[in-house]
Design a protein around this motif. Sequence first.
Motif, short mmCIF file in Angstrom:
data_model
loop_
_atom_site.label_atom_id
_atom_site.label_comp_id
_atom_site.label_asym_id
_atom_site.label_seq_id
_atom_site.Cartn_x
_atom_site.Cartn_y
_atom_site.Cartn_z
N SER A 26 44.57 39.07 41.10
CA SER A 26 43.45 39.00 40.89
C SER A 26 42.77 40.39 41.37
O SER A 26 42.99 40.69 42.51
CB SER A 26 42.61 37.89 41.07
N LEU A 27 42.03 41.03 40.53
CA LEU A 27 41.08 42.06 41.02
C LEU A 27 39.97 41.96 41.77
O LEU A 27 39.50 42.61 42.69
CB LEU A 27 40.82 43.14 39.70
N PHE A 28 39.67 40.60 41.34
CA PHE A 28 38.40 40.01 42.05
C PHE A 28 38.49 38.80 42.86
O PHE A 28 39.77 38.17 42.61
CB PHE A 28 37.44 39.73 40.92
N GLU A 29 37.71 38.57 43.85
CA GLU A 29 37.84 37.51 44.84
C GLU A 29 37.58 36.28 43.92
O GLU A 29 37.19 36.16 42.73
CB GLU A 29 37.12 37.43 45.99
N GLU A 30 37.62 35.03 44.65
CA GLU A 30 37.72 33.67 43.95
C GLU A 30 36.23 33.25 43.55
O GLU A 30 35.08 33.89 44.16
CB GLU A 30 38.17 32.61 44.99
N VAL A 31 36.23 32.47 42.53
CA VAL A 31 34.73 31.56 42.33
C VAL A 31 34.81 30.35 42.96
O VAL A 31 36.09 29.84 43.41
CB VAL A 31 34.62 31.68 40.70
N GLU A 32 33.75 29.64 43.21
CA GLU A 32 33.72 28.61 43.97
C GLU A 32 34.28 27.36 43.24
O GLU A 32 35.28 26.45 43.71
CB GLU A 32 31.98 28.13 44.25
N ALA A 33 34.28 27.13 41.88
CA ALA A 33 34.76 26.05 41.25
C ALA A 33 34.89 26.17 39.72
O ALA A 33 33.86 27.03 39.19
CB ALA A 33 34.38 24.82 41.65
N ILE A 34 35.98 26.03 39.17
CA ILE A 34 35.89 25.97 37.64
C ILE A 34 35.84 24.66 37.35
O ILE A 34 36.42 23.64 37.58
CB ILE A 34 37.28 26.47 37.24
N TYR A 71 45.30 34.52 49.49
CA TYR A 71 44.74 33.02 49.39
C TYR A 71 46.10 32.02 49.39
O TYR A 71 46.73 32.09 48.25
CB TYR A 71 43.76 32.70 48.20
N ASP A 72 46.18 31.35 50.36
CA ASP A 72 47.08 30.38 50.44
C ASP A 72 46.61 29.06 50.32
O ASP A 72 46.15 28.32 50.97
CB ASP A 72 47.92 30.41 51.80
N PHE A 73 46.95 28.42 49.05
CA PHE A 73 46.26 27.08 48.57
C PHE A 73 47.18 25.91 49.16
O PHE A 73 46.43 25.01 49.10
CB PHE A 73 46.02 27.02 46.97
N LYS A 74 48.16 26.23 49.39
CA LYS A 74 49.22 24.93 49.81
C LYS A 74 48.78 24.78 51.51
O LYS A 74 48.43 23.48 51.56
CB LYS A 74 50.69 25.54 49.80
N ASN A 75 48.26 25.93 52.03
CA ASN A 75 48.16 25.44 53.50
C ASN A 75 46.49 25.63 53.73
O ASN A 75 45.95 25.78 54.78
CB ASN A 75 48.75 26.55 54.58
N LEU A 76 45.75 25.95 52.75
CA LEU A 76 44.46 25.92 52.55
C LEU A 76 43.56 27.28 53.43
O LEU A 76 42.88 26.75 54.21
CB LEU A 76 43.60 24.52 52.75
N PRO A 89 49.34 35.76 35.19
CA PRO A 89 48.16 36.50 34.72
C PRO A 89 46.91 35.56 34.79
O PRO A 89 47.12 34.48 34.58
CB PRO A 89 48.49 37.03 33.44
N LEU A 90 45.82 36.07 35.14
CA LEU A 90 44.61 35.24 35.25
C LEU A 90 43.41 36.24 35.02
O LEU A 90 43.48 37.37 35.33
CB LEU A 90 44.30 34.46 36.70
N LEU A 91 42.15 35.74 34.76
CA LEU A 91 40.72 36.39 34.74
C LEU A 91 40.02 36.13 36.03
O LEU A 91 39.31 36.90 36.34
CB LEU A 91 40.18 36.11 33.39
N ALA A 92 40.07 34.61 36.19
CA ALA A 92 39.43 34.06 37.47
C ALA A 92 40.22 33.06 37.89
O ALA A 92 40.98 32.57 37.51
CB ALA A 92 37.93 33.77 37.01
N PHE A 93 39.76 32.75 39.38
CA PHE A 93 40.37 31.62 40.16
C PHE A 93 39.29 31.11 41.00
O PHE A 93 38.60 31.48 41.20
CB PHE A 93 41.75 32.02 40.83
N ASP A 94 39.57 29.71 41.42
CA ASP A 94 38.54 29.08 42.08
C ASP A 94 39.34 28.62 43.53
O ASP A 94 40.54 29.03 43.77
CB ASP A 94 38.10 27.87 41.51
N ARG A 95 38.52 28.13 44.34
CA ARG A 95 39.08 28.19 45.88
C ARG A 95 40.04 26.93 45.99
O ARG A 95 40.74 26.64 47.24
CB ARG A 95 37.96 27.43 46.68
#
Length: 198
Positions: free
Chosen positions: A162-170, A190-195, A127-133
């Motif tokens: 997430s219901l919403f897209e990413e933010v630039e940075a936390i 969003y695949d963060f392992k493969n960027l 679960p989350l409210l927001a996530f970054d790049r």
Amino acid sequence: MKKAALRKEFLQKRKEADGQWLIEKNALIAQNLEKYVQQNHFKTLHTFLPQLGSREIDTFFIIESFRIAFPAMRIAAPYIVPGTREMEHYLVTPSTHLVLNQWKIPEPDPLTAEKIRPEEIDIILVPLLAFDRKGYRVGYGGGYYDRFLPQTRPDCIKIGLSLFEEVEAIEDIDGYDIPLDACITPGRLYDFKNLKAY
């Protein structure tokens, strides 16, 4: 932005979201997640259950669709041990009795449900409210998942919804923050392992 500001902003966004919009976005997230799971071989999936009245992502819809699409998959959910910040984990089947905790979150009844160990889990819906790049997330501030995720196997996939897209940075990431491997929104994966995102 810092976690506290992001938490406030995205809670408000969710509160103001139109009911029909939420239904549509939930369906798209479930579709995108199913596509992702089809490409992998997960035996045990762990999911949060939505807090009543919070407009959280409807993981009950995901559970029902996965029971049809992946009948051999085991599905588990957390139980917060009262008076602690620790979670135990129990299988959720059509016959599992759910109880509401003090935050109105449904949980498997630990007296009747089958308990599993964190090492048995192959993929976790976080679960989350927001996530970054970079895959870092803003949760609700309780730290339950920060304690739980290190207990799982190194190859366990941690995937945010997430219901919403990413933010630039936390801005205020610390040593307890564990990045996600991926995050699914209504519009993309969003695949963060493969960027990459697609």
